[in-house]
Design an enzyme around this catalytic site. Structure first.
Site, PDB file in Angstrom:
ATOM      1  N   HIS A   1      37.444 116.381  43.182  1.00 11.42           N
ATOM      2  CA  HIS A   1      38.538 115.637  42.557  1.00 11.42           C
ATOM      3  C   HIS A   1      39.606 116.554  41.955  1.00 11.42           C
ATOM      4  O   HIS A   1      40.504 116.104  41.266  1.00 11.42           O
ATOM      5  CB  HIS A   1      38.006 114.709  41.468  1.00 11.42           C
TER       6      HIS A   1
HETATM    7  S1  FES Z   1      36.653 116.845  39.568  1.00 11.52           S
HETATM    8 FE1  FES Z   1      35.384 115.135  39.863  1.00 11.52          FE
HETATM    9  S2  FES Z   1      33.389 115.901  39.590  1.00 11.52           S
HETATM   10 FE2  FES Z   1      34.678 117.605  39.289  1.00 11.52          FE
END
Ligand code: FES
Length: 197
Positions: free
Chosen positions: A154
């Site tokens: 993410h």
């Molecule tokens: S950015 Fe989502 S788990 Fe690390």
């Protein structure tokens, strides 16, 4: 052409460092395997959450990291160069919690500018505070990156002290586990001056 300094093949070293980081929770890499095997606690001791002794972290070169497993969690030990330590002070305006005020994210003795007992060594739980993935250790210094941890799923970013940058999904700095030094370059994770965690 290979990147050499003082006779050391830095390109190869970077590859080894990446390999060690990439294996994450498996707990072993090219750099770390022979070193770790001799002192890994038994599976039974690990299951019980026993502290983990790490006898010789001076084997790490600057910019290298190694993973040990404590309570089933990957704990990364990173040796920082002086340049990496110096760079930490200049990142404050880009970070969510540069002064580590979220007290549950580190013991009081790591509530400082390097989030560590010894500035040279960072000891950090390598689990992203967003949804729990294992960030990739990226020690390289690039134009827009002073080294740190990157969580590819993410896009969360953390600096070389495990402090989270602004504008990413992760809400908190990475966790610093309880730990203490038992010698010049030996430490124990899971216990500190106050006793077992
Ligand atoms: S950015 Fe989502 S788990 Fe690390």
């Amino acid at each position: 052409m290979a990147d050499h300094k003082d006779g050391v093949d830095l390109g190869r070293r970077r590859v080894l460092t990446w390999a060690a980081a990439a294996v994450g929770a498996v707990g072993a890499g090219f750099v770390a395997v022979p070193f770790i095997k001799s002192w890994m606690p038994s599976a039974k001791a690990q299951a019980a959450g026993a502290p983990v002794e790490v006898p010789n972290i001076s084997k790490l070169q600057e910019g290298e990291g190694m993973i040990v497993v404590w309570r089933g969690k990957p704990v990364m030990i990173v040796r920082r160069s002086q340049a990496a330590i110096d760079a930490l002070a200049g990142l404050a305006t880009e970070l969510r919690d540069p002064d580590s005020k979220e007290i549950e994210q580190q013991p009081s003795y790591a509530q400082n500018g390097t989030r560590s007992i010894k500035p040279e060594y960072l000891v950090v739980v390598n689990i992203c505070t967003h949804l729990g993935c294992s960030p990739t250790f990226k020690p390289q210094v690039e134009a827009d990156w002073a080294g740190g941890f990157y969580c590819p799923c993410h896009g969360s970013k953390f600096d070389m002290a495990g402090r989270v940058f602004q504008g990413v999904p992760a809400p908190l700095n990475l966790v610093i586990p309880p730990h203490m030094y038992t010698g010049e370059s030996s430490l124990i994770i899971g216990v500190d001056e106050q006793g077992a965690a």
